[in-house]
Write a protein that holds these residues in place. Structure first.
Motif, PDB file in Angstrom:
ATOM      1  N   SER A  44      -6.988   0.843  -2.210  1.00 17.86           N
ATOM      2  CA  SER A  44      -6.230   1.714  -3.106  1.00 17.86           C
ATOM      3  C   SER A  44      -6.768   3.113  -2.601  1.00 17.86           C
ATOM      4  O   SER A  44      -6.078   4.012  -3.113  1.00 17.86           O
ATOM      5  N   LEU A  47       2.642   1.609  -3.328  1.00 20.54           N
ATOM      6  CA  LEU A  47       1.475   2.293  -4.413  1.00 20.54           C
ATOM      7  C   LEU A  47       1.488   3.646  -4.208  1.00 20.54           C
ATOM      8  O   LEU A  47       1.237   4.229  -5.155  1.00 20.54           O
ATOM      9  N   GLN A 102      -9.015  -2.398  -8.160  1.00 16.69           N
ATOM     10  CA  GLN A 102      -9.190  -2.803  -6.604  1.00 16.69           C
ATOM     11  C   GLN A 102     -10.259  -3.780  -6.765  1.00 16.69           C
ATOM     12  O   GLN A 102     -10.250  -4.791  -5.993  1.00 16.69           O
ATOM     13  N   THR A 156       0.877  -1.188   0.008  1.00 12.92           N
ATOM     14  CA  THR A 156       0.150  -0.060  -0.010  1.00 12.92           C
ATOM     15  C   THR A 156       0.735   1.316  -0.033  1.00 12.92           C
ATOM     16  O   THR A 156       0.597   2.186  -0.744  1.00 12.92           O
ATOM     17  N   LEU A 209      -7.799   2.758 -11.060  1.00 14.23           N
ATOM     18  CA  LEU A 209      -7.143   2.013  -9.695  1.00 14.23           C
ATOM     19  C   LEU A 209      -8.152   1.567  -8.853  1.00 14.23           C
ATOM     20  O   LEU A 209      -8.056   0.369  -8.164  1.00 14.23           O
ATOM     21  N   SER A 240      -7.169   7.441 -11.155  1.00 19.81           N
ATOM     22  CA  SER A 240      -7.649   7.308 -10.016  1.00 19.81           C
ATOM     23  C   SER A 240      -9.013   6.144 -10.055  1.00 19.81           C
ATOM     24  O   SER A 240      -9.143   5.062  -9.451  1.00 19.81           O
TER      25      SER A 240
END
Length: 610
Positions: A355, A307, A342, A304, A338, A335
């Motif tokens: 995320s 990322l 997820q 995390t 992502l 965004s």
């Protein structure tokens, strides 16, 4: 630009602050509220709504309470239910009912205990006494089982089953049930959760659940619940219908049966998939998860953080490389992409990648860098406006700087007042001065001209050697532009009086300035090629102003009749005569400025463009 901290240093410092802010938020879980909400959405959208077919819920609902009698029931009712279900061939029976106190009928308690003792597939729950069962932050060392200070069992008369289980609900920090402790360590031994105990009795392989990988900062055997159904998704039969023999015995054969409250307001909790779920269905979901051999595996915290670091770098880079609109679109797209990644990862592999921390870290980076970029662009724009304002009108520079489009060639017809001036005697003066002295003298003189022109709302179109052309009423509207043009010429001549005297005394040279002014319609705009553009005015009235200047007496301001008519109420004039100009068929009346006697009221009518 002024010296100080360099742009690169400021960007480095700014992004260091961004990283520190994001690190604080990630370390202290300040984005957890949003992360949990996204987790809940992922959970609700990914559930199948089709729980394992072996699970059956017998609900103590409002109709059952009416049919069987006021609650709490005599405990022989439960004894009869067990007898019926066992005869029907139920595989496992679990009661999500707490019987921690003796009833008013000890014989019924004894009867229930005797019925329980006959079978090895019944689970009556206990309750582990925890330090803080309503918070995820219950103190425990990572990798160890949660330790209870004690256990509250059913009364001895009933506590006859060898199968022990806890029904402790684990509430997250926002009061929502997202996980459960599969096992709790107690002074009397390890207690499995109800769902795990029932799955084990049903003969399911539960080894991986007994040895689950330890989640970061969590006790051993803590499991995120894979919610796969809401209450209506589970097959549920009212208690009264089973008790009164209305349901065929085949319905219960080889089924794993949970008995619990389903009456409104009884034993409810908030879950990611349902705001008011009776907790017997929470146990049903845990049981379903184990029967289907599913586990939710959170990605490690290091992934995390990595990322988040990537998003900080990416969004920061995009801010400086792309225009604002393109940057916003790409940042939004990345965004959303992502978040979709997820969800897909969670829905199809039960791997949970949080995320939100990465996305929000990226957005903090984007906002921080866009603020810095805006600051530098504004600073640069102001610098350019200031510098180029020395060459052309600051108003024109501001208009260009505020425009997002390229300068377009072309012009408009507009009434302007044009002022031309020329310095006589400069050539012989320049022969007596050093080159640097010539430049200094011109700068001093043109500084006076520039200050007077700009103070009176003029646009300096160009300097040509020792001559100048100044526009009034372009590019911005200037009410009473003819007056301000004449006033400019008058003030320039007054300001040059001392300069002329000094030059004559020091060098013996008679320096003079001629000024000519004309008002009329011209074409004004961006004229030139796509490689080189000049903002200027063209037309017969421009030529007329230039010829008036060449005709004017030294150290005087001469104006045309059109300028005179617009300014005669505020300016004292002498008639200078009629002059025949080149290209004109008739002589022009010219007037010499004597003095400024007044000023027009502000807000007068300006020339109109067409």
């Amino acid at each position: 630009m002024r010296k100080g901290i360099s742009k690169t240093a400021m960007i480095v410092i700014g992004n260091t602050v961004v990283v520190l802010i994001c690190l604080i938020f990630l370390t202290f879980g300040l984005w957890k509220v949003l992360s949990d909400q996204v987790f809940d959405i992922n959970m609700k959208q990914s559930m199948t709504g089709a729980p394992h077919g072996d699970i059956l819920v017998i609900g103590i609902d409002a109709e059952s309470i009416k049919a069987v009698g006021p609650y709490p029931w005599d405990r022989k009712v439960y004894a009869q239910l067990i007898n019926q279900l066992e005869k029907a061939g139920a595989k496992v029976i679990g009661f999500d009912i707490e019987l921690y106190s003796q009833s008013n009928n000890p014989e019924s308690d004894k009867l229930l205990g005797e019925e329980i003792a006959k079978y090895k597939n019944i689970v009556f729950p206990s309750h582990a006494e925890l330090e803080n069962e309503f918070a995820r932050s219950t103190k425990v060392k990572e990798g160890e089982l949660l330790m209870a200070s004690g256990v509250q069992h059913p009364i001895p008369a009933i506590n006859k089953s060898p199968n022990k289980a806890h029904i402790n609900a684990a509430f997250d920090t926002d009061g929502i049930i997202r996980f459960n402790w599969l096992q709790i360590n107690t002074p009397e031994g390890i207690l499995p959760t109800m769902g795990l105990a029932m799955a084990q009795l049903a003969g399911e392989d539960v080894i991986k659940y007994l040895n689950m990988p330890v989640q970061q900062n969590s006790p051993k055997s803590q499991m995120l619940i894979k919610w796969d159904g809401v209450e209506k998704d589970f097959e549920t039969i009212p208690f009264s219908e089973v008790y009164n023999g209305k349901i065929p015995a085949s319905t219960f054969k080889d089924r794993i049966i949970l008995v619990g409250y389903t009456a409104p307001g009884s034993d409810e909790g908030i879950t990611p998939v349902e705001r008011h779920m009776h907790l017997v269905y929470a146990h049903a979901n845990i049981l379903n998860q184990i029967l289907n051999q599913k586990t939710i595996t959170p990605v490690s915290g290091s992934v995390t953080v990595a990322l988040a670091a990537l998003m900080i770098l990416l969004f920061g880079f995009l801010t400086w490389k792309l225009k604002a609109i393109s940057g916003i679109i790409l940042v939004f797209s990345v965004s959303v992409g992502l978040m979709i990644a997820q969800y897909i990862t969670f829905a199809y592999s039960n791997l949970y990648l949080d995320s939100i921390g990465a996305v929000l870290s990226g957005l903090v980076s984007y906002l921080g860098n866009i603020a810095m970029k805006t600051y530098f662009e504004t600073k640069q724009k102001n610098y350019i406006t200031k510098q180029f304002g020395r060459y052309i009108s600051p108003d024109l520079v501001k208009e260009i700087a505020s425009s997002d489009s390229e300068i377009q060639l072309g012009g408009i017809k507009r009434e302007l007042t044009l002022l031309f001036l020329d310095v006589s005697g400069f050539t012989p003066l320049s022969e007596k001065l050093k080159p640097e002295e010539v430049v200094d003298f011109l700068n001093m003189m043109f500084n006076l001209i520039t200050e007077r022109a700009l103070e009176n709302h003029g646009t300096i179109d160009k300097f040509i050697g020792d001559a100048a052309m100044i526009l009034y009423n372009a590019p911005l509207d200037v009410p009473n532009h003819a007056y301000y043009a004449v006033k400019t010429g008058y003030e320039i001549q007054k300001g040059m009086e001392q300069v002329r005297a000094d030059v004559e005394a020091k060098y013996g040279i008679n320096l003079s300035i001629r000024i000519g002014i004309n008002t009329g319609d011209v074409v004004v705009g961006n004229i030139g090629s796509y490689l080189r553009v000049d903002y200027t005015a063209i037309g017969d009235n421009v030529n007329t102003a230039a010829r008036i200047e060449s005709t004017a007496s030294p150290n005087q301001v001469w104006v045309s009749e059109s300028t005179y008519e617009q300014t005669k109420d505020y300016i004292e004039y002498n008639f200078a005569g009629e002059k025949l100009m080149k290209g004109k068929s008739s002589a022009l009346k010219l007037f010499e400025v004597v003095n400024i006697t007044g000023a027009p009221k502000e807000g007068g009518k300006a020339g109109k463009a067409s």
